[in-house]
Structures are given as C-alpha cells and as structure tokens.
Design a protein around this motif. Structure first.
Motif, PDB file in Angstrom:
ATOM      1  N   GLY A 141       0.597  -1.141   0.071  1.00 37.22           N
ATOM      2  CA  GLY A 141      -0.069   0.063   0.060  1.00 37.22           C
ATOM      3  C   GLY A 141       0.691   1.223  -0.073  1.00 37.22           C
ATOM      4  N   TRP A 142       2.270   1.243  -0.094  1.00 33.00           N
ATOM      5  CA  TRP A 142       3.025   2.227   0.172  1.00 33.00           C
ATOM      6  C   TRP A 142       2.736   3.252  -1.048  1.00 33.00           C
ATOM      7  N   ALA A 143       2.652   4.522  -0.771  1.00 38.45           N
ATOM      8  CA  ALA A 143       2.492   5.748  -1.882  1.00 38.45           C
ATOM      9  C   ALA A 143       3.205   6.750  -1.634  1.00 38.45           C
TER      10      ALA A 143
ATOM     11  N   SER B 242      -0.844   0.325   8.782  1.00 42.99           N
ATOM     12  CA  SER B 242      -1.457   0.372   7.354  1.00 42.99           C
ATOM     13  C   SER B 242      -0.507   1.452   6.779  1.00 42.99           C
ATOM     14  N   ALA B 243      -0.337   1.404   5.437  1.00 42.93           N
ATOM     15  CA  ALA B 243       0.357   2.444   4.586  1.00 42.93           C
ATOM     16  C   ALA B 243      -0.732   3.597   4.453  1.00 42.93           C
ATOM     17  N   ARG B 244      -1.989   3.372   4.497  1.00 42.96           N
ATOM     18  CA  ARG B 244      -2.885   4.277   4.371  1.00 42.96           C
ATOM     19  C   ARG B 244      -2.958   5.181   5.696  1.00 42.96           C
ATOM     20  N   SER B 245      -3.083   4.820   6.517  1.00 39.92           N
ATOM     21  CA  SER B 245      -2.978   5.380   8.008  1.00 39.92           C
ATOM     22  C   SER B 245      -1.606   6.394   8.206  1.00 39.92           C
TER      23      SER B 245
ATOM     24  N   ALA C 227       0.225   7.430   5.887  1.00 36.04           N
ATOM     25  CA  ALA C 227       0.010   8.511   4.771  1.00 36.04           C
ATOM     26  C   ALA C 227      -0.898   9.594   5.277  1.00 36.04           C
ATOM     27  N   ASP C 228      -2.144   9.058   5.996  1.00 35.05           N
ATOM     28  CA  ASP C 228      -3.217  10.162   6.415  1.00 35.05           C
ATOM     29  C   ASP C 228      -2.246  11.030   7.540  1.00 35.05           C
TER      30      ASP C 228
END
Length: 115
Positions: free
Chosen positions: A49-51, A105-108, A110-111
């Motif tokens: 999920g890494w962005a 998580s990657a999303r959390s 990034a957030d």
C-alpha cells in the motif's frame, strides 16, 4: 518485496539523527521481528500500500531480533510502550503516531503525514 526504501536502524546514534531529520521530514520507524508471522504480514501490507515518496518520509527498519536493546532505547526515547510489530511516526522530534500488529497500514501512515 516493496517499494519502500528502508534505512536500516542499527545504532543508538541514529535515534538522534531521526530526531533531527524529523524536524524537516517525518520519519517512520518500523519494528520488525523476523521470527513473527504477523510482523511479516504487516511489512508486506505496508509495502503493497506504500505511496509515499522519499521526499515525504524517511522510513527506518529496525530488526528486533538483532537489535533488541536498540528497540528498547527507541521505546524509552519516544515514550511509547514496545510492541512487535510496531510503527512509530516521528515529527518535530517526537512520536506523533504509533500502531502495532494489524493496525499498521500504509494508508493510516500517509494520512498522518498529510499525503
């Protein structure tokens, strides 16, 4: 395995470097146990999920099996109880976010970084 350009966290002096770097770019510390399947799962999920780009965050990888004392020093420095696997997001010299196990998580991340 992932597009994360991990920096290896292997010495206590790097904790001070992370504190300094975090004043200009957020730093992530991922505490990973090579003997734990949940830790491997968390690392794989992060990679998939890494962005975030290299200019948005400095990701550090800490191998708990080889560097347990260093892991304890990180926990003490940032006042976060040790867990494994665990991520700590460091901004302006302090831990502003942490997660463990399947909450990683990657999303959390990034957030939290604001990406």
């Amino acid at each position: 395995m992932s597009n994360i350009n991990w920096l290896q966290l292997q010495s206590r002096s790097q904790i001070e470097e992370i504190i300094e770097h975090s004043k200009s770019v957020p730093c992530l510390i991922f505490k990973h146990s090579t003997r734990c399947s949940i830790s491997s799962l968390a690392q794989n999920r992060l990679g998939k999920g890494w962005a975030l780009g290299d200019n948005e965050i400095l990701p550090y990888h800490l191998d708990l099996i080889t560097n347990r004392d260093l892991s304890n020093a990180v926990a003490e420095q940032f006042g976060i109880r040790h867990e494994s696997p665990q991520v700590l997001l460091i901004k302006d010299g302090r831990c502003v976010y942490d997660a463990s196990h399947l909450q990683i998580s990657a999303r959390s991340i990034a957030d939290q970084v604001g990406a």
